[in-house]
Design an enzyme around this catalytic site. Structure first.
Site, PDB file in Angstrom:
ATOM      1  N   ASP A  10      16.510  -1.816  41.311  1.00 44.31           N
ATOM      2  CA  ASP A  10      15.946  -2.350  40.007  1.00 44.31           C
ATOM      3  C   ASP A  10      14.503  -2.777  40.603  1.00 44.31           C
ATOM      4  O   ASP A  10      14.171  -3.585  41.634  1.00 44.31           O
ATOM      5  CB  ASP A  10      16.972  -3.664  39.555  1.00 44.31           C
ATOM      6  CG  ASP A  10      16.138  -4.435  38.469  1.00 44.31           C
ATOM      7  OD1 ASP A  10      15.738  -3.992  37.615  1.00 44.31           O
ATOM      8  OD2 ASP A  10      15.955  -5.651  38.724  1.00 44.31           O
ATOM      9  N   ALA A  11      13.718  -3.169  39.764  1.00 36.68           N
ATOM     10  CA  ALA A  11      12.245  -3.430  39.942  1.00 36.68           C
ATOM     11  C   ALA A  11      12.225  -5.022  39.822  1.00 36.68           C
ATOM     12  O   ALA A  11      12.028  -5.827  40.828  1.00 36.68           O
ATOM     13  CB  ALA A  11      11.376  -2.870  38.967  1.00 36.68           C
ATOM     14  N   TYR A  12      12.119  -5.646  38.459  1.00 36.99           N
ATOM     15  CA  TYR A  12      11.880  -6.894  38.128  1.00 36.99           C
ATOM     16  C   TYR A  12      12.740  -7.956  38.640  1.00 36.99           C
ATOM     17  O   TYR A  12      13.818  -7.900  38.227  1.00 36.99           O
ATOM     18  CB  TYR A  12      11.607  -6.902  36.674  1.00 36.99           C
ATOM     19  CG  TYR A  12      10.421  -6.160  36.364  1.00 36.99           C
ATOM     20  CD1 TYR A  12       8.988  -6.401  36.881  1.00 36.99           C
ATOM     21  CD2 TYR A  12      10.452  -5.022  35.695  1.00 36.99           C
ATOM     22  CE1 TYR A  12       7.825  -5.865  36.517  1.00 36.99           C
ATOM     23  CE2 TYR A  12       9.389  -4.253  35.343  1.00 36.99           C
ATOM     24  CZ  TYR A  12       8.128  -4.575  35.739  1.00 36.99           C
ATOM     25  OH  TYR A  12       7.166  -3.831  35.542  1.00 36.99           O
ATOM     26  N   ARG A  46      11.506 -15.058  31.435  1.00 39.75           N
ATOM     27  CA  ARG A  46      12.594 -14.107  31.885  1.00 39.75           C
ATOM     28  C   ARG A  46      13.995 -14.300  31.129  1.00 39.75           C
ATOM     29  O   ARG A  46      14.280 -13.033  30.977  1.00 39.75           O
ATOM     30  CB  ARG A  46      12.923 -14.713  33.468  1.00 39.75           C
ATOM     31  CG  ARG A  46      13.896 -13.718  34.049  1.00 39.75           C
ATOM     32  CD  ARG A  46      13.396 -12.121  34.163  1.00 39.75           C
ATOM     33  NE  ARG A  46      14.246 -11.450  34.999  1.00 39.75           N
ATOM     34  CZ  ARG A  46      14.077 -10.159  35.051  1.00 39.75           C
ATOM     35  NH1 ARG A  46      13.330  -9.400  34.286  1.00 39.75           N
ATOM     36  NH2 ARG A  46      15.029  -9.574  35.923  1.00 39.75           N
ATOM     37  N   SER A 122      14.590   0.951  36.323  1.00 40.69           N
ATOM     38  CA  SER A 122      13.810  -0.120  35.738  1.00 40.69           C
ATOM     39  C   SER A 122      13.916  -0.184  34.311  1.00 40.69           C
ATOM     40  O   SER A 122      13.551   0.836  33.624  1.00 40.69           O
ATOM     41  CB  SER A 122      12.341  -0.389  36.424  1.00 40.69           C
ATOM     42  OG  SER A 122      11.977  -1.647  35.642  1.00 40.69           O
ATOM     43  N   ASN A 123      14.049  -1.106  33.569  1.00 43.23           N
ATOM     44  CA  ASN A 123      13.687  -1.376  32.132  1.00 43.23           C
ATOM     45  C   ASN A 123      12.361  -1.279  31.932  1.00 43.23           C
ATOM     46  O   ASN A 123      11.825  -1.018  30.716  1.00 43.23           O
ATOM     47  CB  ASN A 123      14.284  -2.751  31.690  1.00 43.23           C
ATOM     48  CG  ASN A 123      15.842  -2.864  31.284  1.00 43.23           C
ATOM     49  OD1 ASN A 123      16.461  -1.831  31.003  1.00 43.23           O
ATOM     50  ND2 ASN A 123      16.480  -3.898  31.104  1.00 43.23           N
TER      51      ASN A 123
END
Length: 228
Positions: A10-12, A46, A122-123
């Site tokens: 995942d990225a964030y 977030r 990622s989203n």
């Protein structure tokens, strides 16, 4: 047990520090008012970003993650009583160039040297991810960057996780999926991926149908899982 050939991140919140934008702006000269509330704003930002993505996935009212990110920030600033277009623009600009966690480049280098495939799932919209990866200088350490925009729905919809096998030619049990989001790690585990939840805050593990196989405080656990 099937050998892991592919590491998907995942990225964030996992590779990129989602608090870095607000933290950096709070440290600038003349930002004393924002410095007093930046942690609340960042947390609210977030939370709303994720909530809006889940609600849009449920209702089918999809937009890209950049719109969700802006909407979440606007809610957070409104809650803090802040009406400052310059501050808003500064936060959004920094968000597109979020700092990676310090261990990220070395870990990806280790995985590349070991011959494992490496990707982001990622989203994030393609443009957001392209800027974040370039800013972090990790593009050469990744084989692919997968965005939910290819299927038009946010995680944890299974169609998002389907992208991994389709693009990287692997089966779910060959994948170590790494996320700092409990709901994401749970959904990935239920999907059939091997999983690592990076639980930096030490929160309880989410009570969801899937349960991450591994839980650790930082990304260093990837090496232990893979025996590197």
């Amino acid at each position: 047990m099937t050998k892991i050939t592919t590491c998907v991140f995942d990225a964030y919140g996992t590779l990129f520090d989602v608090n870095a934008a607000a933290r950096a702006l709070a440290g600038e000269p003349g930002r004393a008012t924002f410095a007093a509330v930046w942690q609340q704003v960042s947390a609210d930002w977030r939370t709303k970003q994720l909530q809006y993505s889940w609600l849009r996935a449920i209702t089918g009212d999809h937009c890209d993650f950049w719109q969700v990110t802006q909407d979440g920030l606007d809610w957070a600033l409104d809650r803090a009583g802040i009406d400052d277009p310059d501050l808003r623009n500064g936060l959004l600009g920094l968000y597109r160039r979020l700092k990676p966690y310090p261990e990220v480049p070395a870990l990806l280098t280790t995985l590349k040297t070991a011959g494992l495939a490496r990707a982001i799932l990622s989203n994030g919209s393609p443009g957001m991810l392209e800027e974040a990866v370039a800013s972090a200088g990790i593009g050469a350490l990744l084989d692919d960057v997968l965005s939910v925009e290819d299927v038009g729905v946010f995680k944890p919809d299974a169609r998002v996780y389907d992208l991994v096998g389709a693009r990287l030619a692997c089966t779910p049990d060959q994948v170590l999926f790494v996320s700092a989001n409990g709901w994401d790690a749970a959904a990935a585990a239920a999907y059939g991926f091997r999983t690592l939840l990076v639980n930096r805050a030490g929160d309880p593990v989410d009570r969801l149908p899937g349960r991450p196989e591994n839980v650790a405080a930082d990304l260093g656990a990837v090496r232990n899982i893979l025996g590197l």
